[in-house]
Write a protein that holds these residues in place. Structure first.
Motif, PDB file in Angstrom:
ATOM      1  N   UNK A 165      14.386 129.125  49.493  1.00 18.54           N
ATOM      2  CA  UNK A 165      14.218 130.576  49.397  1.00 18.54           C
ATOM      3  C   UNK A 165      13.264 130.923  48.245  1.00 18.54           C
ATOM      4  N   UNK A 166      13.534 130.329  47.073  1.00 15.13           N
ATOM      5  CA  UNK A 166      12.701 130.645  45.907  1.00 15.13           C
ATOM      6  C   UNK A 166      11.271 130.132  46.081  1.00 15.13           C
ATOM      7  N   UNK A 167      11.175 128.936  46.652  1.00 17.81           N
ATOM      8  CA  UNK A 167       9.841 128.377  46.896  1.00 17.81           C
ATOM      9  C   UNK A 167       9.010 129.311  47.760  1.00 17.81           C
ATOM     10  N   UNK A 168       9.624 129.763  48.863  1.00 16.65           N
ATOM     11  CA  UNK A 168       8.924 130.637  49.806  1.00 16.65           C
ATOM     12  C   UNK A 168       8.641 131.987  49.154  1.00 16.65           C
ATOM     13  N   UNK A 169       9.673 132.520  48.499  1.00 16.14           N
ATOM     14  CA  UNK A 169       9.528 133.840  47.882  1.00 16.14           C
ATOM     15  C   UNK A 169       8.416 133.866  46.850  1.00 16.14           C
ATOM     16  N   UNK A 170       8.351 132.813  46.031  1.00 13.16           N
ATOM     17  CA  UNK A 170       7.337 132.774  44.982  1.00 13.16           C
ATOM     18  C   UNK A 170       5.948 132.514  45.554  1.00 13.16           C
ATOM     19  N   UNK A 171       5.915 131.839  46.695  1.00  9.78           N
ATOM     20  CA  UNK A 171       4.635 131.514  47.303  1.00  9.78           C
ATOM     21  C   UNK A 171       4.053 132.703  48.075  1.00  9.78           C
ATOM     22  N   UNK A 172       4.947 133.580  48.516  1.00  9.31           N
ATOM     23  CA  UNK A 172       4.558 134.682  49.404  1.00  9.31           C
ATOM     24  C   UNK A 172       3.362 135.514  48.898  1.00  9.31           C
ATOM     25  N   UNK A 173       3.330 135.922  47.613  1.00 17.62           N
ATOM     26  CA  UNK A 173       2.195 136.734  47.159  1.00 17.62           C
ATOM     27  C   UNK A 173       0.853 136.068  47.424  1.00 17.62           C
ATOM     28  N   UNK A 174       0.837 134.729  47.429  1.00 14.19           N
ATOM     29  CA  UNK A 174      -0.418 134.023  47.654  1.00 14.19           C
ATOM     30  C   UNK A 174      -0.939 134.245  49.060  1.00 14.19           C
ATOM     31  N   UNK A 175      -0.013 134.575  49.966  1.00 12.27           N
ATOM     32  CA  UNK A 175      -0.419 134.804  51.352  1.00 12.27           C
ATOM     33  C   UNK A 175      -1.056 136.179  51.524  1.00 12.27           C
ATOM     34  N   UNK A 176      -0.899 137.049  50.534  1.00 10.89           N
ATOM     35  CA  UNK A 176      -1.528 138.376  50.610  1.00 10.89           C
ATOM     36  C   UNK A 176      -2.984 138.239  50.192  1.00 10.89           C
TER      37      UNK A 176
END
Lengths: 437, 298
Positions: free
Chosen positions: B111-122
């Protein structure tokens, strides 16, 4: 209407169009309106309000050819796009160019010489202070559409309540600003625009400054002449005393928020601000009025913030029809009425004979005041002798890059003019232009 | 007899490299060559300048002008200041997050890995626009919140603009760097860590004394890639530029080139500034490749 959402989307839109890379890639078909099939369709590129209305009106009354309007973003990116179009050989037949940008655009070789065809029209229909803006180097490059004299916008209800009067002289204006602040500590009677070098130029122009001039085949650049420095010192003082509010420009979201909250109760702007004001803060309808701007000695004097002409870009495929359309939208009463009847454009026709067309603009927002009589008097009081130089980019960015520092007290406006002077002269020289000392 | 499989191998290699090579030549090398060509010419007018422009060969003249322009040199100082603030914050933050995720106590790792990575997808552009909204007084709920707490903070002026740009970049890149560092941490042999635990080292001590030294090459690579990326800083400040009184039109080297080309029609200057920027990037890239080559050699 949800103003919050509107503002956000406006912000998004403005941020997106601020990326020239994107703008430059935009297809030429974007935002086309009023196009009809047929062999003779000319394209018309413009960002001013009511361009769609005027195109539709022309197409309705003219059968021999039709016009297709291309909606484009305003600002520096527009001129980037125009330059790229000329380089790519993919130009519209008619393109808007603001007066302050015209020398730049001409010096890049982006326009057709209209001396033969439009020259007589310009000489016949327009006063000298406008002719000077489209006749460059002895040639005519476009037909003026509108002029944009500065006037004083004020909240009549606020002024009446606190027994205030629009100022006649700049000294009166300082007093007025103090009175406004006394009446309401949150309110200000003026603004300093940190992203609009045009305001600095216009105020200098009104104060007797002349930034550019020609001596034979040489430019004379005097951006930091005495009158301009005097104007700069005056505004610098108002800013440091916090007598005026600091905003990016008069089309900025933060500015309109302040207007909405009653934190800006008066400001100087060109007539075109009327259209933007009434469409952005419609609930202040009936509360605003317009007066002449203050001057040094109390005698009427104004200067222009904006205004534009229509031109034919180099390589246009239908130059004759283009000129016919340009004449209709700049000098024909029907064409002028089309601009103003939309209710969004409060532009002042550059051709004085067309003043009656301004009757088409409804002035409920100004409690029925005949605002165009004030504006046309301001137009008459614009001092002749001002020309723009081919350095809109360099001069403009040098000034606007430093206006924020003026607002925060880190720089002096008069010094900013001096650095603009130096940057402009250096730019002229590096481009091979002749500069008189 | 060995030549046939070799030739076939060569053909396979060409087939595999072909698409990349085609795109690389078209979109990297060709524009670079064109920019280098442009950088040797300048446009000149004469008199009042209303007779249009002529193009002249100027040799390295444009390079001299770019290097002689204080605005261009200052833009590199901005990058230096940006890097000095950005690297410790972003790489340090990514490292701490990676170590936390890698520690035995971490819960909900995915969850944290994905959550923290998410902004990079913007996309950077969209992110910058959203951040401008959060930074603009009168529009921003963040500023309202700060003011209700008695804090007056201007994101776009008063010397805070650099911080605001660093903030956007950190938000965008911290998750990405964390994932890389986390992957490096995963590659550490478990028996080394077990040995540490058996010897009585605390979790913190293992992180600082065993894990960090073992992933030092990965950290160093991230730092160098980030520096190279920082040289190209453009999107965030360009979007903020309109709203900020502090960020000027030539704040970063890329913005300088942009202004030269599209505001001032000085394509020669823009091209030479871009080439200089590319050269600096190339030197740094060379260091990176040398560095990583040494690392992979036994």
């Amino acid at each position: 209407m949800k103003p919050g959402r509107l503002r956000i989307s406006a912000l998004l839109a403005s941020a997106v169009v601020s990326l020239p890379a994107l703008a430059a890639c935009g297809g030429t078909d974007s935002g086309a309106a009023g196009a009809k099939p047929g062999p003779d369709v000319i394209t018309f590129r413009s960002f001013v309000k009511a361009s769609d209305v005027v195109t539709a009106a022309f197409n309705k009354t003219h059968k021999d050819f039709q016009v297709k309007w291309e909606n484009v973003p305003s600002g520096g990116d527009y001129y980037t796009k125009l330059a790229s179009s000329v380089k790519a050989g993919n130009v519209p037949d008619v393109a808007i160019v603001e007066y302050n940008q015209l020398p730049d655009v001409v010096s890049q070789g982006e326009l057709e010489d209209l001396t033969e065809t439009a020259g007589p029209v310009v000489a016949k229909d327009f006063p000298p202070q406008v002719q000077q803006l489209v006749n460059l180097g002895g040639k005519t490059w476009g037909i003026p559409r509108d002029v944009a004299p500065l006037v004083f916008f004020y909240r009549k209800d606020f002024f009446d309540k606190h027994k205030l009067e629009p100022a006649k002289t700049w000294d009166d204006y300082t007093n007025l600003l103090e009175e406004v602040k006394k009446a309401d500590p949150k309110a200000r009677g003026g603004i300093f625009a940190t992203a609009d070098p045009g305001v600095v130029a216009a105020l200098s122009w009104q104060g007797g400054g002349r930034w550019y001039g020609t001596e034979g085949q040489s430019w004379k650049v005097t951006i930091d002449d005495e009158p301009s420095k005097k104007v700069a010192a005056y505004w610098n003082d108002l800013v440091l005393k916090s007598l005026v509010g600091t905003y990016n420009s008069t089309s900025d979201d933060a500015f309109f928020q302040a207007v909405q909250k009653g934190e800006v109760v008066s400001y100087l702007c060109a007539n075109w601000c009327a259209g933007g004001l009434q469409s952005t803060v419609p609930d202040q309808k009936g509360k605003w009025a317009i007066a002449p701007m203050p001057s040094l000695d109390g005698r009427p004097a104004s200067a222009m913030l904006g205004g534009s002409a229509f031109t034919v870009p180099k390589g246009a495929k239908h130059p004759e029809q283009a000129l016919e359309f340009i004449k209709w939208i700049t000098t024909d009463p029907e064409g002028m009425k089309a601009w103003l009847s939309s209710g969004t454009s409060s532009m002042m026709p550059a051709a004085p004979a067309l003043l009656p067309a301004t009757g088409a603009f409804k002035t409920d927002f100004f409690a029925g005041q005949d605002i165009f009589s004030v504006v046309s008097k301001a137009y008459e009081s614009v001092p002749a002798g001002w020309t723009w130089g081919p350095s809109a980019g360099v001069t403009g960015t040098t000034i606007s890059d430093s206006l924020g520092k003026v607002a925060s007290g880190e720089a002096k406006l008069a010094d900013v003019l001096t650095s603009a002077q130096q940057a402009t002269v250096a730019d002229f020289k590096s481009r091979g232009l002749s500069v008189a000392q | 007899m060995a030549t046939r499989p070799l030739r076939r191998q060569g053909r396979t290699a060409a087939l595999l490299i072909g698409p990349f090579l085609l795109l690389f030549l078209t979109f990297s090398i060709a524009p670079l060559v064109y920019a280098a060509w442009l950088s040797l010419f300048t446009e000149r007018s004469s008199g009042l300048g209303f007779g249009g422009v002529e193009t002249f060969f100027t040799g390295l003249g444009n390079y001299g002008r770019a290097l002689g322009d204080a605005a261009f040199r200052d833009s590199f100082l901005v990058i230096a200041a940006y890097v000095l603030l950005y690297i410790p914050v972003m790489i340090g933050g990514a490292l701490v997050l990676a170590l936390l995720l890698d520690s035995a106590m971490a819960r909900a790792k995915r969850f944290f890995q994905l959550g923290l990575f998410l902004p990079h997808a913007v996309p950077g552009l969209i992110a910058a626009i959203i951040w401008v909204y959060l930074y603009t007084p009168g529009l921003s709920p963040v500023i309202d919140l700060l003011e209700s707490a008695g804090v007056k903070w201007s994101f776009l002026s008063a010397g805070h603009a650099l911080f605001s740009v660093v903030n956007i970049s950190t938000w965008e890149w911290i998750g990405y760097n964390m994932v890389i560092l986390y992957a490096a941490l995963q590659a550490i042999p478990r028996d080394v860590l077990e040995a540490g635990t058996v010897d009585g080292a605390s979790g913190l001590r293992i992180a600082l004394r065993i894990k960090m030294p073992l992933i030092r090459p990965a950290i160093a690579l991230n730092v160098l890639f980030t520096v190279i990326g920082a040289l190209q800083l453009f999107t965030e400040p360009k979007v903020i530029y309109r709203a900020s009184t502090e960020i000027g039109s030539s704040w970063s080297p890329s913005m300088y080139a942009m202004r030269a080309a599209f505001d001032n029609h000085d394509y020669g200057l823009a091209a030479s500034a871009s080439i200089l920027l590319a050269l600096l990037g190339a030197v740094l890239s060379f260091i990176v490749t040398r560095f990583s080559a040494r690392r992979t050699q036994p």
